[in-house]
Design an enzyme around this catalytic site. Structure first.
Site: not given
Length: 213
Positions: A37, A63-65
């Site tokens: 990530r 950027i999503s959790q």
């Protein structure tokens, strides 16, 4: 583009965190444990890459959790070879998770800057979507329909009818619906005009954009 022993250790901690929050799907957890990530984020945020938080990326997007990515992906119940439409490519992190699960991914991004960046970046990591498209997510991708599942990674004020039409019978769409705060919504297509809806609590997403570039 380095992925160190330290990064791998931090990823395993992240997997434990997400698991503790209720994610049970082993394939999804395994994907989170494998995907670097930190490479999807600007270097200034590297220290935050394996915290369970959303972070800013280019074009005022995020950027999503990781928990949110895992939650949405788990709801889709993806099987290897499934044809999946993703609305909102963003950083490409969710796209990578879908590819890792063996899905054939068609992904649409509304922001030109992100589209160009992610189109080049994902193949470098070995993640090859079937198609990355610059376009309007509200319209979906009728020429490639029907899809086994559809995932929307931005908050939509309503469920676009075009997307429901592009879902296979038996297919699943996961979409956050609402304005300021969204309700995670799962819709399963039961027949030509029959849909079953389930709600899964509140989340926060950047808004789903219509044609604006």
């Amino acid at each position: 583009m380095t992925d160190t022993f330290k990064h791998r250790g931090l990823r395993q901690k992240l997997v434990e965190t997400v698991k503790a929050k209720g994610i049970q799907s082993e394939p999804v957890l395994k994907a989170l444990g494998k995907i670097p990530r930190h490479l999807f984020m600007d270097s200034g945020f590297l220290d935050h890459a394996y915290q369970d938080k959303a972070f800013p990326i280019a074009a005022d997007q995020t950027i999503s959790q990781p928990y949110t990515v895992a939650f949405q992906t788990e709801l889709l119940e993806i099987k290897k070879g499934d044809k999946v439409l993703e609305i909102g490519t963003g950083s490409g992190y969710q796209t990578a998770v879908l590819c890792e699960l063996g899905a054939r991914v068609y992904s649409i991004e509304r922001q030109q800057e992100l589209f160009k960046k992610t189109s080049k970046f994902l193949p470098k990591l070995g993640y090859r979507a079937k198609k990355l498209i610059f376009g309007d997510g509200y319209k979906g991708l009728p020429e490639e329909a029907p899809f086994d599942s559809i995932i929307v990674t931005a908050g939509a004020p309503f469920v676009p009818k075009a997307l429901l039409k592009q879902l296979k019978i038996g297919g699943r769409i996961v979409i956050p619906v609402g304005d300021d705060v969204q309700t995670m919504t799962l819709i399963i297509r039961k027949g030509q005009k029959e849909f079953e809806k389930h709600d899964y609590g509140e989340f926060r997403f950047v808004p789903l954009l219509e044609d604006k570039n």
